[in-house]
Every structure is written in C-alpha cells, then in structure tokens.
Design an enzyme around this catalytic site. Structure first.
Site, PDB file in Angstrom:
ATOM      1  N   LYS A 125      -2.569   5.959  -4.533  1.00 19.95           N
ATOM      2  CA  LYS A 125      -3.665   6.900  -4.240  1.00 19.95           C
ATOM      3  C   LYS A 125      -3.419   8.245  -4.909  1.00 19.95           C
ATOM      4  O   LYS A 125      -2.264   8.678  -5.038  1.00 19.95           O
ATOM      5  CB  LYS A 125      -3.792   7.112  -2.720  1.00 19.95           C
ATOM      6  CG  LYS A 125      -3.681   5.824  -1.915  1.00 19.95           C
ATOM      7  CD  LYS A 125      -3.954   5.998  -0.443  1.00 19.95           C
ATOM      8  CE  LYS A 125      -3.630   4.723   0.322  1.00 19.95           C
ATOM      9  NZ  LYS A 125      -2.228   4.590   0.754  1.00 19.95           N
ATOM     10  N   HIS A 133      -7.341   9.698  -2.206  1.00 18.47           N
ATOM     11  CA  HIS A 133      -6.706   9.613  -0.873  1.00 18.47           C
ATOM     12  C   HIS A 133      -7.568  10.253   0.226  1.00 18.47           C
ATOM     13  O   HIS A 133      -7.711   9.708   1.320  1.00 18.47           O
ATOM     14  CB  HIS A 133      -5.333  10.281  -0.936  1.00 18.47           C
ATOM     15  CG  HIS A 133      -4.353   9.779   0.068  1.00 18.47           C
ATOM     16  ND1 HIS A 133      -3.006   9.717  -0.174  1.00 18.47           N
ATOM     17  CD2 HIS A 133      -4.522   9.319   1.339  1.00 18.47           C
ATOM     18  CE1 HIS A 133      -2.389   9.244   0.899  1.00 18.47           C
ATOM     19  NE2 HIS A 133      -3.278   8.990   1.829  1.00 18.47           N
ATOM     20  N   TYR A 187       3.213   9.740  -0.413  1.00 17.62           N
ATOM     21  CA  TYR A 187       4.295   9.176   0.406  1.00 17.62           C
ATOM     22  C   TYR A 187       5.675   9.405  -0.229  1.00 17.62           C
ATOM     23  O   TYR A 187       6.696   9.214   0.436  1.00 17.62           O
ATOM     24  CB  TYR A 187       4.101   7.670   0.648  1.00 17.62           C
ATOM     25  CG  TYR A 187       2.783   7.285   1.278  1.00 17.62           C
ATOM     26  CD1 TYR A 187       1.949   8.227   1.876  1.00 17.62           C
ATOM     27  CD2 TYR A 187       2.354   5.960   1.276  1.00 17.62           C
ATOM     28  CE1 TYR A 187       0.734   7.862   2.441  1.00 17.62           C
ATOM     29  CE2 TYR A 187       1.144   5.593   1.839  1.00 17.62           C
ATOM     30  CZ  TYR A 187       0.333   6.548   2.407  1.00 17.62           C
ATOM     31  OH  TYR A 187      -0.868   6.164   2.959  1.00 17.62           O
ATOM     32  N   ASP A 209       0.847  -1.196   0.000  1.00 20.68           N
ATOM     33  CA  ASP A 209       0.000   0.000   0.000  1.00 20.68           C
ATOM     34  C   ASP A 209       0.880   1.243   0.000  1.00 20.68           C
ATOM     35  O   ASP A 209       1.541   1.542   0.996  1.00 20.68           O
ATOM     36  CB  ASP A 209      -0.912  -0.010   1.236  1.00 20.68           C
ATOM     37  CG  ASP A 209      -1.893   1.157   1.216  1.00 20.68           C
ATOM     38  OD1 ASP A 209      -2.987   0.994   0.654  1.00 20.68           O
ATOM     39  OD2 ASP A 209      -1.546   2.240   1.739  1.00 20.68           O
TER      40      ASP A 209
HETATM   41  N1  LIG Z   1      -5.239   6.441   3.588  1.00 22.73           N
HETATM   42  C1  LIG Z   1      -4.668   7.142   4.532  1.00 22.73           C
HETATM   43  O1  LIG Z   1      -4.983   8.336   4.744  1.00 22.73           O
HETATM   44  C2  LIG Z   1      -3.620   6.505   5.391  1.00 22.73           C
HETATM   45  C3  LIG Z   1      -3.169   7.151   6.551  1.00 22.73           C
HETATM   46  C4  LIG Z   1      -2.195   6.519   7.333  1.00 22.73           C
HETATM   47  C5  LIG Z   1      -1.726   5.261   6.966  1.00 22.73           C
HETATM   48  N2  LIG Z   1      -2.167   4.666   5.800  1.00 22.73           N
HETATM   49  C6  LIG Z   1      -1.672   3.341   5.362  1.00 22.73           C
HETATM   50  O2  LIG Z   1      -1.721   2.430   6.445  1.00 22.73           O
HETATM   51  C7  LIG Z   1      -0.411   1.884   6.668  1.00 22.73           C
HETATM   52  C8  LIG Z   1      -0.216   1.551   8.137  1.00 22.73           C
HETATM   53  O3  LIG Z   1      -0.448   2.697   8.964  1.00 22.73           O
HETATM   54  P1  LIG Z   1       0.706   3.503   9.714  1.00 22.73           P
HETATM   55  O4  LIG Z   1       1.969   3.317   8.981  1.00 22.73           O
HETATM   56  O5  LIG Z   1       0.219   4.875   9.943  1.00 22.73           O
HETATM   57  O6  LIG Z   1       0.772   2.850  11.156  1.00 22.73           O
HETATM   58  P2  LIG Z   1       0.792   1.389  11.819  1.00 22.73           P
HETATM   59  O7  LIG Z   1       1.002   0.346  10.794  1.00 22.73           O
HETATM   60  O8  LIG Z   1      -0.394   1.306  12.714  1.00 22.73           O
HETATM   61  O9  LIG Z   1       2.088   1.502  12.757  1.00 22.73           O
HETATM   62  C9  LIG Z   1       3.385   1.692  12.266  1.00 22.73           C
HETATM   63  C10 LIG Z   1       4.314   2.008  13.441  1.00 22.73           C
HETATM   64  O10 LIG Z   1       4.288   0.948  14.390  1.00 22.73           O
HETATM   65  C11 LIG Z   1       5.575   0.390  14.541  1.00 22.73           C
HETATM   66  N3  LIG Z   1       5.386  -1.079  14.538  1.00 22.73           N
HETATM   67  C12 LIG Z   1       5.074  -1.865  13.471  1.00 22.73           C
HETATM   68  N4  LIG Z   1       4.958  -3.143  13.846  1.00 22.73           N
HETATM   69  C13 LIG Z   1       5.198  -3.189  15.167  1.00 22.73           C
HETATM   70  C14 LIG Z   1       5.233  -4.242  16.103  1.00 22.73           C
HETATM   71  N5  LIG Z   1       4.999  -5.512  15.736  1.00 22.73           N
HETATM   72  N6  LIG Z   1       5.518  -3.934  17.404  1.00 22.73           N
HETATM   73  C15 LIG Z   1       5.754  -2.651  17.775  1.00 22.73           C
HETATM   74  N7  LIG Z   1       5.725  -1.606  16.929  1.00 22.73           N
HETATM   75  C16 LIG Z   1       5.468  -1.884  15.622  1.00 22.73           C
HETATM   76  C17 LIG Z   1       6.403   0.862  13.365  1.00 22.73           C
HETATM   77  O11 LIG Z   1       7.748   1.053  13.750  1.00 22.73           O
HETATM   78  P3  LIG Z   1       9.043   0.645  12.851  1.00 22.73           P
HETATM   79  O12 LIG Z   1       8.724   0.990  11.421  1.00 22.73           O
HETATM   80  O13 LIG Z   1      10.105   1.530  13.409  1.00 22.73           O
HETATM   81  O14 LIG Z   1       9.290  -0.808  13.054  1.00 22.73           O
HETATM   82  C18 LIG Z   1       5.748   2.195  13.045  1.00 22.73           C
HETATM   83  O15 LIG Z   1       6.273   3.215  13.886  1.00 22.73           O
HETATM   84  C19 LIG Z   1       0.503   3.005   6.148  1.00 22.73           C
HETATM   85  O16 LIG Z   1       1.851   2.576   5.973  1.00 22.73           O
HETATM   86  C20 LIG Z   1      -0.206   3.392   4.893  1.00 22.73           C
HETATM   87  O17 LIG Z   1       0.032   2.428   3.878  1.00 22.73           O
HETATM   88  C21 LIG Z   1      -3.123   5.277   5.028  1.00 22.73           C
END
Ligand SMILES: NC(=O)c1ccc[n+]([C@@H]2O[C@H](COP(=O)([O-])OP(=O)(O)OC[C@H]3O[C@@H](n4cnc5c(N)ncnc54)[C@H](OP(=O)(O)O)[C@@H]3O)[C@@H](O)[C@H]2O)c1
Length: 282
Positions: free
Chosen positions: A76, A109, A51, A46
């Site tokens: 997106k 998006h 990004y 994704d």
């Molecule tokens: N459509 C939208 O508006 C929108 C908005 C936000 C996100 N997204 C999508 O959703 C995806 C995921 O959301 P997100 O990146 O915001 O947050 P997330 O996946 O909820 O969390 C990522 C964070 O958690 C840490 N982490 C990951 N796995 C872990 C584990 N097993 N234990 C402890 N910490 C862990 C990572 O650290 P490290 O990387 O340092 O390991 C990073 O800091 C995004 O990458 C993007 O593709 C979309």
C-alpha cells in the site's frame, strides 16, 4: 477439503480469499512469521510501506522456495506520498524493498480527504499507470468511504479491484460493503477479529461451542460466507494454523445472521475514522 477459495476480481485477476496480514509484526519477526504462514499453506500476504516490514516479507517469499507466481502479495502507498511524483517514487521503493518486479495488488492506504486539497483522484490516476505498465497486476483502495468511491467513479476510468476497510462483527460496515458489491469492488475486511476484541462475545462463544470450533474460526468463517477477503494477523503458529482451518465447516444462515446482529455501527469502530484520519508518518 481445506483449499482456500479463489475470488476473481473485476480486472480478471484472482486472489485467495484468505491471506496473512503483517501489520504490527516487528521487522525482526516478520521473515519467520511469513515463512511459517507459507509453510502452513497461506498464499496471500498483506503488507504496506507503513508497516516497515516489506523487506522482510520479500525475504520470506524468496527463501520459501515457493514460485513467486504462487504467492499473492499486496502492498500500500503510504500517506505521505499521495502527490503523483511521490507516489511513483514510493511505488519504486516498495518493489525494491519487496525485491519483486511486480506486486499482485497495490492500494492507496488511506483517502486522507482533509489533506492534499482533498485530491486522491490524481493519486488514483498514478496507480492506474502502475496497472498499465504491469508492475501492479491489480490496483485498489483502502479505507475509502462511499463518497470517496463516488468521486473516483465520476472522475476516473478504472473501478478499484478492492476496497480494504475495517469490518468485523462490531462494525459490519454495510453501507460501504453495499456500494462495493454494487460496483464490482471486492471488500477486504481488515482487523477481521477486531484484534481479538470480539472473541469473548457470548453470541460468538455460544456458536463456537455448539459447532466445536474456536471463536476466531467462527468469526473468520462468518467473513468468508459473507464473501469478503480476510487476512488475520498472528505471530503465534498455533493461531496461524487455527485461522487457516476454515474450509471444512459451515455456519448456518441463522448463525451468520446472529453475528450480523452484533453490529454496533460507528461505536464498534476500533481504528481511525477514514473521513477524519490525516496522519502522515514523519
Ligand atoms: N488497510 C488498513 O488500514 C489496515 C488496518 C489494520 C489492519 N490491516 C490489515 O489487516 C490485517 C489484520 O488486521 P489486524 O492485524 O489489525 O487484526 P486481527 O487480524 O483482527 O487481529 C490480530 C490480533 O489477534 C490475535 N489473534 C490472531 N489470531 C487469533 C486467534 N485465533 N485467537 C486469539 N487471538 C488471535 C493476534 O495475536 P498474536 O499475533 O499475538 O497471535 C493479534 O493480536 C493486518 O495485519 C493488516 O494486514 C489493514
């Protein structure tokens, strides 16, 4: 045993329920991170124009040696490109940067209801063109609230295949998920572990200790059992592997309900409110 389930979208295409998100991965780190994720077994990436790492995602897909058709790629439309001609140019740019002739899924998006005279309908109709000409196998939306989805339903012919919204234990977002489910739209849960913010919750750590899993696995498994699509982000290979190991254990209905009970409504939101968000990158 550890196979990722596949979900069939309302247009007949299929999507792996678990993927890998690349928000906030620096371009310089993205190719390696995606290559590692693909080696672990992830087959759904994704990304987004916003990004700034589409080129590196594309490079990783190509250099992995895995056939393109076996990797589900989402991108997106960035917020500055909602007008139809801009959206067409932006989509061309996304395909060029990814180095592909087709994405599996392309999303608006953000709805930006206070921009563009409140017109996200013509934007959606432009995405319909991309689906029709086959350059986007599926099209969908992100951060659409119920009223935005209702407007699309009233004024356009295509029901979005997915709605990608913020969902995690502190914002279970049931009203939007409920609308999605009733209308054949699959919910994708972004920030599924609230960027780590829910992992210390005592309800979650208690379940994790009892079932012998990590808090992140418990939360991601909760999403999977609720039927949502998730793509946790990590640049840490051990966490990438941890987040992929979700299919050899199950939570009880009671544990799922206990995590549901952590919902804080709007107070639990970590990202912008889609009704108000109007950011256009310069
Ligand atoms: N459509 C939208 O508006 C929108 C908005 C936000 C996100 N997204 C999508 O959703 C995806 C995921 O959301 P997100 O990146 O915001 O947050 P997330 O996946 O909820 O969390 C990522 C964070 O958690 C840490 N982490 C990951 N796995 C872990 C584990 N097993 N234990 C402890 N910490 C862990 C990572 O650290 P490290 O990387 O340092 O390991 C990073 O800091 C995004 O990458 C993007 O593709 C979309």
């Amino acid at each position: 045993m550890n196979a990722v389930p596949t979900i069939t979208l309302n247009d007949g295409h299929t999507i792996p329920q678990l993927g890998f998100g690349v928000f906030q991965i620096k371009p310089a780190d993205t190719e390696q991170a995606v290559r590692t994720a693909l080696e672990i077994g992830y087959r759904h990436i994704d990304t987004a124009e916003m990004y700034g790492n589409e080129k590196e995602v594309g490079a990783a897909v190509r250099s992995s040696g895995i056939p393109r058709d076996e990797i589900f790629v989402t991108s997106k439309l960035n917020n500055g490109f909602h007008r139809p001609d801009d959206a067409r140019r932006a989509f061309d740019g996304t395909l060029r940067d990814l180095g592909v002739d087709r994405v599996d899924l392309f999303l608006i998006h953000w709805p930006l209801p206070t921009r563009y005279d409140g017109d996200y309908v013509s934007t959606w109709q432009t995405l319909e063109e991309f689906a029709k000409d086959g350059r986007a196998s599926s099209i969908g939306v992100s951060n659409f609230q119920v009223r935005h989805l209702e407007k699309l339903a009233a004024e356009t012919a295509t029901v979005p295949a997915v709605n990608q919204i913020e969902v995690h234990p502190y914002l279970t977002n049931e009203a939007v998920r409920g609308y999605d489910a009733e209308h054949g739209i699959r919910t994708e849960a972004w920030s599924p572990i609230a960027q780590g913010g829910v992992l210390g919750d005592p309800v979650i750590t208690e379940i994790a200790e009892r079932v012998g899993r990590t808090p992140a696995q418990v939360v991601l498994r909760w999403h999977i059992q609720r039927g949502d699509i998730v793509f946790p982000k990590s640049v840490t290979p051990a966490r990438m592997r941890e987040n992929f190991a979700l299919f050899d254990f199950e939570l009880t209905d009671e544990d799922v309900a206990a995590v549901d009970g952590l919902d804080r409504g709007e107070e639990g939101r970590t990202g912008p409110n889609p009704d108000e968000f109007d950011y256009i990158p310069s």
